[in-house]
Design a protein around this motif. Structure first.
Motif, PDB file in Angstrom:
ATOM      1  N   THR A   1      29.781  10.937  30.791  1.00 49.28           N
ATOM      2  CA  THR A   1      30.435  11.478  29.650  1.00 49.28           C
ATOM      3  C   THR A   1      31.703  12.336  29.908  1.00 49.28           C
ATOM      4  OG1 THR A   1      29.303  13.463  29.023  1.00 49.28           O
ATOM      5  CG2 THR A   1      28.383  11.264  28.358  1.00 49.28           C
ATOM      6  N   GLY A   2      32.522  12.911  29.196  1.00 48.65           N
ATOM      7  CA  GLY A   2      33.335  13.979  29.339  1.00 48.65           C
ATOM      8  C   GLY A   2      32.886  15.200  29.676  1.00 48.65           C
ATOM      9  N   GLY A   3      31.420  15.340  29.228  1.00 46.90           N
ATOM     10  CA  GLY A   3      30.738  16.627  29.663  1.00 46.90           C
ATOM     11  C   GLY A   3      29.773  16.874  28.312  1.00 46.90           C
TER      12      GLY A   3
ATOM     13  N   LYS B   1      28.634  25.340  35.703  1.00 47.75           N
ATOM     14  CA  LYS B   1      27.833  23.789  36.077  1.00 47.75           C
ATOM     15  C   LYS B   1      28.128  22.939  34.814  1.00 47.75           C
ATOM     16  CE  LYS B   1      24.276  22.029  38.152  1.00 47.75           C
ATOM     17  NZ  LYS B   1      24.457  20.586  37.780  1.00 47.75           N
ATOM     18  N   ASP B   2      28.488  21.853  34.992  1.00 50.50           N
ATOM     19  CA  ASP B   2      28.624  21.086  33.804  1.00 50.50           C
ATOM     20  C   ASP B   2      27.572  19.977  33.912  1.00 50.50           C
ATOM     21  OD1 ASP B   2      29.856  19.207  35.213  1.00 50.50           O
ATOM     22  OD2 ASP B   2      31.307  18.610  34.076  1.00 50.50           O
ATOM     23  N   TYR B   3      27.254  19.288  32.685  1.00 49.72           N
ATOM     24  CA  TYR B   3      26.243  18.268  32.522  1.00 49.72           C
ATOM     25  C   TYR B   3      26.985  16.993  32.012  1.00 49.72           C
ATOM     26  CZ  TYR B   3      23.020  21.880  33.683  1.00 49.72           C
ATOM     27  OH  TYR B   3      22.557  22.962  34.259  1.00 49.72           O
ATOM     28  N   LYS B   4      27.097  16.048  33.083  1.00 48.67           N
ATOM     29  CA  LYS B   4      28.074  14.948  32.732  1.00 48.67           C
ATOM     30  C   LYS B   4      27.391  13.689  32.119  1.00 48.67           C
ATOM     31  CE  LYS B   4      31.829  15.410  36.134  1.00 48.67           C
ATOM     32  NZ  LYS B   4      31.207  16.470  37.127  1.00 48.67           N
ATOM     33  N   ARG B   5      25.963  13.551  32.370  1.00 48.77           N
ATOM     34  CA  ARG B   5      25.367  12.426  31.913  1.00 48.77           C
ATOM     35  C   ARG B   5      25.093  12.197  30.427  1.00 48.77           C
ATOM     36  NH1 ARG B   5      23.891   8.570  35.722  1.00 48.77           N
ATOM     37  NH2 ARG B   5      24.679   9.117  37.844  1.00 48.77           N
TER      38      ARG B   5
ATOM     39  N   LEU C   1      43.476  25.978  39.262  1.00 43.29           N
ATOM     40  CA  LEU C   1      42.920  24.984  40.146  1.00 43.29           C
ATOM     41  C   LEU C   1      41.267  25.090  40.150  1.00 43.29           C
ATOM     42  CD1 LEU C   1      43.267  23.012  42.624  1.00 43.29           C
ATOM     43  CD2 LEU C   1      42.399  24.835  44.104  1.00 43.29           C
ATOM     44  N   PHE C   2      40.829  23.799  39.739  1.00 49.01           N
ATOM     45  CA  PHE C   2      39.407  23.599  39.569  1.00 49.01           C
ATOM     46  C   PHE C   2      38.989  22.814  40.868  1.00 49.01           C
ATOM     47  CE2 PHE C   2      36.450  20.917  36.260  1.00 49.01           C
ATOM     48  CZ  PHE C   2      35.622  20.374  37.343  1.00 49.01           C
ATOM     49  N   VAL C   3      38.112  23.602  41.399  1.00 50.72           N
ATOM     50  CA  VAL C   3      37.242  22.992  42.633  1.00 50.72           C
ATOM     51  C   VAL C   3      36.011  22.324  42.230  1.00 50.72           C
ATOM     52  CG1 VAL C   3      36.888  23.280  45.223  1.00 50.72           C
ATOM     53  CG2 VAL C   3      38.514  24.583  43.871  1.00 50.72           C
TER      54      VAL C   3
ATOM     55  N   TYR D   1      39.155  18.270  43.569  1.00 46.55           N
ATOM     56  CA  TYR D   1      40.308  19.195  42.933  1.00 46.55           C
ATOM     57  C   TYR D   1      40.792  18.661  41.735  1.00 46.55           C
ATOM     58  CZ  TYR D   1      41.163  21.513  47.481  1.00 46.55           C
ATOM     59  OH  TYR D   1      40.858  22.199  48.931  1.00 46.55           O
ATOM     60  N   ASN D   2      41.032  19.597  40.701  1.00 47.17           N
ATOM     61  CA  ASN D   2      41.547  19.230  39.596  1.00 47.17           C
ATOM     62  C   ASN D   2      42.572  20.295  39.436  1.00 47.17           C
ATOM     63  OD1 ASN D   2      39.976  16.942  38.594  1.00 47.17           O
ATOM     64  ND2 ASN D   2      38.361  18.325  38.177  1.00 47.17           N
ATOM     65  N   CYS D   3      43.892  19.747  38.783  1.00 43.26           N
ATOM     66  CA  CYS D   3      44.802  20.679  38.526  1.00 43.26           C
ATOM     67  C   CYS D   3      44.774  21.358  37.227  1.00 43.26           C
ATOM     68  CB  CYS D   3      46.120  20.028  38.727  1.00 43.26           C
ATOM     69  SG  CYS D   3      46.462  18.601  37.552  1.00 43.26           S
ATOM     70  N   ARG D   4      43.807  21.686  36.672  1.00 43.58           N
ATOM     71  CA  ARG D   4      43.401  22.283  35.341  1.00 43.58           C
ATOM     72  C   ARG D   4      42.123  22.980  35.074  1.00 43.58           C
ATOM     73  NH1 ARG D   4      39.587  18.684  34.077  1.00 43.58           N
ATOM     74  NH2 ARG D   4      39.417  16.803  35.132  1.00 43.58           N
ATOM     75  N   MET D   5      41.904  23.434  34.116  1.00 44.65           N
ATOM     76  CA  MET D   5      40.404  23.946  34.027  1.00 44.65           C
ATOM     77  C   MET D   5      39.418  22.756  33.414  1.00 44.65           C
ATOM     78  SD  MET D   5      39.803  27.082  34.393  1.00 44.65           S
ATOM     79  CE  MET D   5      38.275  27.544  33.212  1.00 44.65           C
ATOM     80  N   GLY D   6      38.292  23.201  33.615  1.00 40.16           N
ATOM     81  CA  GLY D   6      37.243  21.973  33.179  1.00 40.16           C
ATOM     82  C   GLY D   6      36.922  21.896  31.692  1.00 40.16           C
ATOM     83  N   ASP D   7      36.438  20.744  31.252  1.00 43.50           N
ATOM     84  CA  ASP D   7      35.913  20.632  30.208  1.00 43.50           C
ATOM     85  C   ASP D   7      34.602  19.971  30.094  1.00 43.50           C
ATOM     86  OD1 ASP D   7      35.786  20.460  27.444  1.00 43.50           O
ATOM     87  OD2 ASP D   7      37.628  19.595  26.889  1.00 43.50           O
ATOM     88  N   PRO D   8      33.685  20.467  29.558  1.00 48.75           N
ATOM     89  CA  PRO D   8      33.288  21.835  28.882  1.00 48.75           C
ATOM     90  C   PRO D   8      33.234  23.029  29.541  1.00 48.75           C
ATOM     91  CG  PRO D   8      31.174  20.736  29.013  1.00 48.75           C
ATOM     92  CD  PRO D   8      32.424  19.863  29.873  1.00 48.75           C
ATOM     93  N   GLU D   9      33.499  23.260  31.113  1.00 50.04           N
ATOM     94  CA  GLU D   9      33.184  24.453  31.640  1.00 50.04           C
ATOM     95  C   GLU D   9      34.125  25.626  30.868  1.00 50.04           C
ATOM     96  OE1 GLU D   9      33.885  21.620  33.151  1.00 50.04           O
ATOM     97  OE2 GLU D   9      33.091  21.578  35.246  1.00 50.04           O
ATOM     98  N   THR D  10      35.152  25.310  30.618  1.00 47.29           N
ATOM     99  CA  THR D  10      36.172  26.346  29.909  1.00 47.29           C
ATOM    100  C   THR D  10      35.279  26.944  28.601  1.00 47.29           C
ATOM    101  OG1 THR D  10      38.136  25.033  30.453  1.00 47.29           O
ATOM    102  CG2 THR D  10      38.335  26.786  28.877  1.00 47.29           C
TER     103      THR D  10
END
Ligand code: AMP
Ligand code: GLY
Length: 450
Positions: free
Chosen positions: A257-259, A243-247, A300-302, A316-325
């Motif tokens: 933000t980017g995360g 789970k990421d925190y975007k705000r 694939l990032f869902v 969908y994203n065609c990559r890993m998440g940042d900062p999830e990775t």
């Protein structure tokens, strides 16, 4: 020629199955990208006995500790070709979406000099899963994948678009079709504001060509999480969810933000919930590629919304998440380079993942002012890794005259492991007390909603 590496794999636990001996050359890798996601991927790959040498382009102050940085942008394909030949690269792993949408896979596959190079990352069509909201919504509709109800409109259909808002209660969700640096989604409470935004996007050039087509969506109320697979298009490995925190602000307030941090595992994503995700979303997505005749290879990032315990796809994203990775990689015990290689050569069948059951918590230290204007070039102190349970993944850092300095909005992700989320968070925050640069800010409430 590099030395040969012999890996012994027991084909299965059935004793009748013969021992399969696979001879594998050590692998020379180029990773494209230069953020926290790439540092976490590079850190993990660098631990593999299968690795010969790892290069990162452009990389950052953190990747230079575990790999050789190459000084060209992740979307400079001519410079990349030169590096692939000069450094005898076997495998290209693509971190961000931009080079994928720009066609890095086709560039490599179509070049006679690069026929031996394997790529982890989808081709131009697969990258449309992220690169076009309209493409991905139609994909989901075609394959019966649960997602928010929607309509899509071009500039000539402005009046229809405005009228379509009638179908939904506020807030209104408007999405620019194309890539808009993460800013192309507007969520507006007011009908007249939504109509004005439609005019600006469809006829006023807001978001440039990305906004020439707009998707209008039903607003889904729930809690978000990110699910990832690594796939060769037929077989896939389900990676730990996060789970990421975007705000920018505590309590999920303020600008996107980017995360600002991430947590893995996600406690509400229990076995029942994840089984629904696999049955209703992952399997139909992989089958959908087959039915559509699309070759998809890579991550694939869902992005999901759990609405009363039922999963819906947000994107969908065609990559890993940042900062999830940065919280997913530390939980993977398996050899990630071996997985990436098998992905690149299309041999992910039967691969299992070994996962650390502990929590990983990532807290991002950012530059003061981010995500609006901020200063770079601030000297960073206290960035050495202090314990086995805490890792620092650099996002926006570089070495300048022998000193580590900030070079972006998101600067360093501090990830810690713990039996409980609170243990892990305590370790991350203790490390953040040691870390310093002028104007440093981080959220003190990562994980508050779990
Ligand atoms: P996207 O770029 O599609 O991920 O959208 C950015 C963010 O907007 C998501 O992470 C969600 O927080 C929010 N969002 C997008 N679509 C919806 C929706 N249909 N309902 C509620 N929130 C949404
Ligand atoms: N953390 C969300 C993303 O990578 O898009």
């Amino acid at each position: 020629m590099v030395a040969f590496f012999y890996a012994l794999f027991c084909g299965s636990f059935l004793s009748l199955q013969p021992l399969i001996r696979i001879a594998m050359e050590k692998i020379r890798v180029l990773l494209l990208g230069g953020g926290g996601r790439e540092h976490a991927l590079a850190w993990k790959m660098s631990q593999s006995p299968l690795l010969d040498h790892l290069f990162v382009a452009p990389g950052n102050g953190g990747t230079s500790e575990v790999a050789t940085n190459l000084n060209f942008s992740d979307s400079d394909f001519d410079a990349m070709k030169h590096a692939l030949i000069e450094h005898r690269i076997d495998l290209v792993v693509v971190g961000p979406e931009a080079p994928l949408v720009k066609g890095v896979r086709a560039f490599i596959e179509e070049d006679v000099d690069l026929q031996h190079v394997k790529v982890v990352g989808p081709g131009t069509e697969g990258a449309q899963m992220e690169g076009s909201k309209s493409f991905s919504k139609q994909f989901m509709e075609r394959h019966g994948i649960p997602t928010a109800a929607f309509g899509e409109f071009t500039g000539a259909e402005l009046n229809d678009a405005k009228a379509f808002l009638e179908r939904f209660d506020p807030p209104y969700v408007l999405k620019a079709d194309g890539l808009a640096a993460g800013k192309g989604v507007l969520i507006l409470d007011d009908r007249s504001e939504a109509e004005k935004a439609l005019e600006e996007m469809l006829q006023g050039g807001k978001f440039g060509s990305a906004g020439e087509k707009v998707v209008i969506e039903e607003f889904l109320k729930g809690i978000e999480l990110s699910v990832f697979i690594l796939t060769d298009g037929t077989n896939y490995v389900l990676l730990p969810e996060a789970k990421d925190y975007k705000r920018i602000g505590e309590g999920d307030q303020g600008l996107n933000t980017g995360g600002m941090g991430s947590i893995s595992p996600v406690p509400f994503a229990n076995e029942t919930f994840m089984q629904k995700v696999v049955d209703r979303i992952i399997e139909p997505t992989v089958q959908g590629w087959k039915k559509d005749g699309m070759d998809y290879n890579g991550f694939l990032f869902v992005g999901l919304m759990a609405v009363d315990g039922e999963p819906f796809v947000i994107e969908y994203n065609c990559r890993m998440g940042d900062p999830e990775t940065e919280s997913v990689m530390p939980r993977i015990k398996s050899d990630v380079l071996e997985l990436l290689w098998k992905c690149g050569v299309g041999e992910l069948e039967g691969v299992d993942l070994e996962v650390d059951e502990r929590f990983a918590t990532c807290v991002m230290a950012v530059s003061g002012g981010y995500p609006e204007a901020y200063e770079k070039g601030k000297q960073i102190t206290g960035a050495s890794t202090s314990s086995e349970d805490t890792m620092l993944f650099h996002a926006g850092t570089k070495m300048q005259d022998g000193e580590l300095v900030s070079s972006g909005g998101r600067v360093i992700a501090v990830t810690s492991m713990g039996e409980h989320m609170t243990d892990a968070l305590r370790k991350s925050y203790a490390k953040l007390d040691e870390l310093h640069f002028d104007g440093m800010y981080f959220r003190k409430d990562i994980g508050f909603d779990l």
